[in-house]
Design an enzyme around this catalytic site. Structure first.
Site, PDB file in Angstrom:
ATOM      1  N   CYS A   1       0.832  -1.157  -0.016  1.00 35.04           N
ATOM      2  CA  CYS A   1      -0.410  -0.067  -0.324  1.00 35.04           C
ATOM      3  C   CYS A   1       1.059   1.659   0.038  1.00 35.04           C
ATOM      4  CB  CYS A   1      -0.747  -0.292   1.088  1.00 35.04           C
ATOM      5  SG  CYS A   1      -2.370  -0.621   0.612  1.00 35.04           S
TER       6      CYS A   1
ATOM      7  N   ASP B   1     -15.193   1.739  -1.594  1.00 34.16           N
ATOM      8  CA  ASP B   1     -14.106   0.467  -1.681  1.00 34.16           C
ATOM      9  C   ASP B   1     -14.049  -0.682  -2.490  1.00 34.16           C
ATOM     10  OD1 ASP B   1     -12.153   2.192  -0.543  1.00 34.16           O
ATOM     11  OD2 ASP B   1     -11.860   1.035   1.100  1.00 34.16           O
TER      12      ASP B   1
ATOM     13  N   ASP C   1     -11.616  -5.726   2.574  1.00 36.25           N
ATOM     14  CA  ASP C   1     -13.247  -4.749   2.213  1.00 36.25           C
ATOM     15  C   ASP C   1     -14.606  -5.662   2.233  1.00 36.25           C
ATOM     16  OD1 ASP C   1     -11.625  -2.055   1.240  1.00 36.25           O
ATOM     17  OD2 ASP C   1     -10.868  -2.282  -0.950  1.00 36.25           O
TER      18      ASP C   1
ATOM     19  N   HIS D   1      -6.669 -13.090 -14.490  1.00 36.73           N
ATOM     20  CA  HIS D   1      -5.853 -12.800 -15.663  1.00 36.73           C
ATOM     21  C   HIS D   1      -4.212 -13.414 -14.869  1.00 36.73           C
ATOM     22  CE1 HIS D   1      -5.204 -10.220 -19.196  1.00 36.73           C
ATOM     23  NE2 HIS D   1      -4.728  -9.776 -18.651  1.00 36.73           N
TER      24      HIS D   1
ATOM     25  N   ASP E   1     -11.478  -1.121   6.810  1.00 36.40           N
ATOM     26  CA  ASP E   1     -10.126  -1.482   7.159  1.00 36.40           C
ATOM     27  C   ASP E   1      -9.355  -0.542   7.002  1.00 36.40           C
ATOM     28  OD1 ASP E   1     -10.782  -1.073   4.291  1.00 36.40           O
ATOM     29  OD2 ASP E   1      -9.711  -3.098   4.182  1.00 36.40           O
TER      30      ASP E   1
END
Ligand code: FAD
Length: 717
Positions: free
Chosen positions: A398, A429, A468, A519, A604
């Site tokens: 983060c 979020d 989240d 992906h 969070d």
């Protein structure tokens, strides 16, 4: 654009013994571009046993014996895996580690040392302790020392190690008259030249240490040991320093062994498999057998480094020619030691100081690593490049997020499309969607890798993305993964993806979600993200929001951004990073369920730091979050590093988003530290808080309360 050199070969170092520790240091000086290096060790540090008797005697602190492998790995650009290898699949070229997927290798090297565990002796595993591994021994020794009147101690093994330990124990207990006995199945100090042997025997006699030769241990109980002639000795501490014993798992590798040790040739390669090297105590040098001593492990390091580099690049390997005679420096408990070489022996204070100097210099070489040079900026770089790079290197996790202010400015310009089935608006979020009678939550998050291990990174990224979902009191439903791998050979891509998927599957299983797809792509650096959906109960009544008087509860310590910034620059302590990663790798599934039933508001704590997220939680209810700084839990090391001025990349922007009065101390700065896989922050009605705290994990804490709106959405006391 300058591309990083792709990985084509995997080198795996099993065990963080002396040779491998020195190998890591050398690798930084002359790496082989395109080779990825991994080191596997059960913990973040490897002990330097040469200083163990000095530690027992009280001359060194426990931490002074630790070789910080996390620092060394960062320095070398290697990944470290915390685990214990328990096998090698040589057909598939994979190292097995319990509790995580196998690790692929092209070249492996084994430096796991030996064990003095006497597990075949009845009661030893329960009541005895081996001098190695050090961690368990050190804590047993600390317990023994703390006793007001410790009983007798028995040392099994009358080699140099056993004698040093006995004299050290005697010295540590010199004011308390603790009886120390050495039990030796053969003759004492058989491998030592007569002069040094006699000198050491005199020292033992002078210290009143009892020596029992030709006797073996048959049973250990909590208060005694029994010997093969039926003698029972009182023993409150039974320590094995009984020489060399190879680890059992080596016999399952199919590699040639000599008395259980890996037989290697002059180039340090297994005589069975040239892609596997073995060094240090676990190896048997067929061409030049030598006793088990750290000096040979140290001397093997340049040869191992040269030979692995030669294998990777097609060069010529070198031969290991260990010396026949080597200097033995044997400590005598107090600050005295004996030096032995070529049959002669000298003793005195000065020998101890000489040994101390050698030991400290060795540890300094491995602990005091040269600083990494700052990134070189081309002279014709555009205006502003230097200023940007002058700051610390860009953090991962983060810490590399775009700042709150920039994000809000950008989102201001976005026009939300109104839909009846989309309940939340742009900027939240996670979004809440109405699907039939069900409410579904959807969120996405990805992390720039801060830790060069795809398995650990995937686990943390998945749990981070779940934050989240949990913060919205939803139950995880499905996971989609996005993996960006750095450029590498196809064979390596397979191995990396196997590790990523194993971690994602494990998190899915633990949290009750299904891994449904994702992906993959190849890019500049390892980046891992997840899109997660969750389901809200049908009778959803959204948390009405924080109320005045609610207690603020935080479920996990803060300071991860600071610790990770320090780790990246090589300034962190490996043990603290180990603790941090362990905590970040824990699921908060159960904690979230507990909070969901009681909380008036839940969020969070991630990129904006505790201050930023607490402010948002309070502001959305038109109130203020009052944080009591001394109640906030911090990760070990975070306050120290904050005090040294270590900051995550996002710290400044987080701080700038608030105009509040702050106490002038390093802990306060950590409120703005961006968190990766951070804790949950909840506003809990005051009548429920005590009952709830009793159920939450020990790291959780009540850190403040919700108060009527003041001048700011947060206040720090
Ligand atoms: C009391 C005592 C005093 C000593 N004093 C001296 C001295 O003064 N001078 C000297 O030269 N020698 C001394 N020795 C011997 C010296 O400790 C060893 O020779 C030296 O440590 C050998 O180093 P190594 O590289 O083989 O491995 P070690 O230093 O034993 O390190 C092995 C590492 O591998 C890790 N490991 C173990 N199993 C696994 C696994 N399955 N997977 C991954 N990692 C694993 C361990 O946790 C450890 O970190 C002493 C020994 C003792 C017991």
């Amino acid at each position: 654009m300058i591309e990083a050199i792709p990985f084509t070969r995997e080198v795996v170092l099993i065990g963080g013994g002396h040779t491998h520790a020195l190998f890591l240091r050398r690798w930084r000086m002359s790496p082989v571009p395109g080779a990825r290096l991994t080191v596997i060790n059960p913990g973040p540090a490897a002990p330097y046993t040469g200083m163990l008797p000095g530690y027992v005697a009280g001359h060194y602190q426990r931490r002074e014996l630790d070789i910080d492998l996390v620092k060394l790995a960062r320095f070398a650009g290697a990944r470290i895996i915390f685990g214990r290898a328990d096998g090698i699949d040589r057909d598939l070229k994979r190292v097995r580690i319990s509790g995580r997927p196998d690790i692929a290798y092209d070249i492996a090297s084994i430096d796991v040392g030996i064990t003095s565990n006497l597990s075949e002796v009845k009661g030893f595993s329960e009541y005895g302790i081996a001098a190695k591994p050090l961690e368990a021994f050190a804590s047993r020794w600390t317990e023994f020392l703390a006793k007001p009147a410790p009983g007798p101690a028995v040392i099994i093994g009358g080699g140099v190690g056993g004698v040093e330990l006995a004299l050290a124990m005697h010295h540590a207990q010199r004011t308390r008259q603790v009886d120390v006995t050495i039990v030796e199945s053969d003759r004492m100090l058989v491998r030592l030249a007569p002069r040094a042997r006699s000198a050491l025997m005199r020292e033992l006699t002078a210290a009143g240490i009892v020596v029992l030769e030709g006797r073996s241990l048959v049973e250990v109980s909590p208060t005694s040991v029994q010997l093969d002639n039926g003698t029972e000795l009182a023993a409150e501490l039974t320590v094995s320093a009984a020489g060399a014993r190879p680890y059992d798992w080596l016999s399952g590798t199919g590699l040639h062994l000599t008395d259980g040790y890996l037989t290697v040739d002059e180039e340090l390669r297994s005589i069975t498999d040239p892609s596997i090297y073995a060094v240090g105590d676990c190896a048997y040098n067929e061409h030049a057998p030598r006793p088990k001593a750290g000096v040979f492990a140290v001397r093997a390091a340049p040869i191992l480094a040269a030979n692995i580099s030669a294998d990777l690049t097609g060069g010529r390997r070198r031969k290991f020619r260990p010396q026949k005679h080597y200097l033995k420096l044997i400590s005598l408990g107090s600050r005295r030691a004996i030096a032995e070489k070529f049959g002669g022996a000298l003793s005195g204070d000065w020998v101890w100081h000489w040994k101390d100097w050698i030991d400290r210099r060795f540890m300094d070489r491995l602990g005091n690593l040269p600083k990494m040079p700052p990134q070189r900026v081309p002279q014709n770089a555009a205006i502003g490049v230097n200023e940007l790079l002058a700051a610390r290197p860009l953090c991962g996790g983060c810490g590399s997020k775009v700042s709150e202010q920039i994000l809000e400015d950008a989102l201001d310009g976005v026009t939300a499309t109104e839909r009846g089935d989309v309940i939340t608006s742009v900027g939240d979020d996670g979004a809440v969607l109405k699907v039939g009678n069900t409410h579904q939550v959807i969120t996405t998050d990805h992390l720039r890798a801060f830790w060069p291990d795809p398995y650990v990174m995937t686990r943390i990224a998945a749990l981070h993305a779940m934050g989240d979902i949990w913060a919205m009191s939803a139950a995880p439903q499905a996971l989609l993964a996005q993996f960006t791998l750095p450029r590498m050979s196809e064979q390596l891509q397979n191995a990396w993806l196997d590790e990523c998927l194993a971690a994602a599957e494990a998190v899915a299983l633990e949290t009750g979600a299904a891994l449904v797809g994702g992906h993959t792509s190849v890019g500049a650096e390892l980046t891992i993200g997840f899109t997660v959906t969750g389901l809200l109960p049908n009778d959803i009544s959204f948390a009405s929001g924080a109320q005045v008087g609610d207690a603020l509860v935080l479920t996990r310590p803060i300071g991860s951004g600071t610790l990770l910034a320090a780790e990246m620059s090589g300034d962190a302590d490996g043990r603290e990073i180990f603790t941090l990663l362990e905590e970040m790798s824990k699921s908060q599934s159960e904690v979230a369920a507990l909070l969901a039933s009681d909380a008036n508001a839940l969020t969070d704590v991630t990129g904006f730091g505790l201050a930023g997220h607490a402010a948002r939680l309070a502001d959305s209810a038109g109130l203020t979050a009052e944080i009591q700084l001394e109640k906030v839990p911090f990760y070990p090391g975070a306050e120290r590093l904050s005090g040294l001025g270590v900051r995550s990349s996002l710290y400044q922007a987080n701080l700038a988003a608030h105009t509040i009065e702050l106490p002038d101390n390093p802990a306060a700065d950590l409120l703005f530290d961006p968190q990766t896989a951070g804790g949950l922050l909840a506003a809990i009605p005051s009548d429920k808080i005590e009952r709830l705290l009793g159920k939450l994990p020990s790291g959780a804490a009540k850190i403040g309360q919700i108060v009527p709106k003041g001048t700011n959405p947060i206040a720090v006391l």
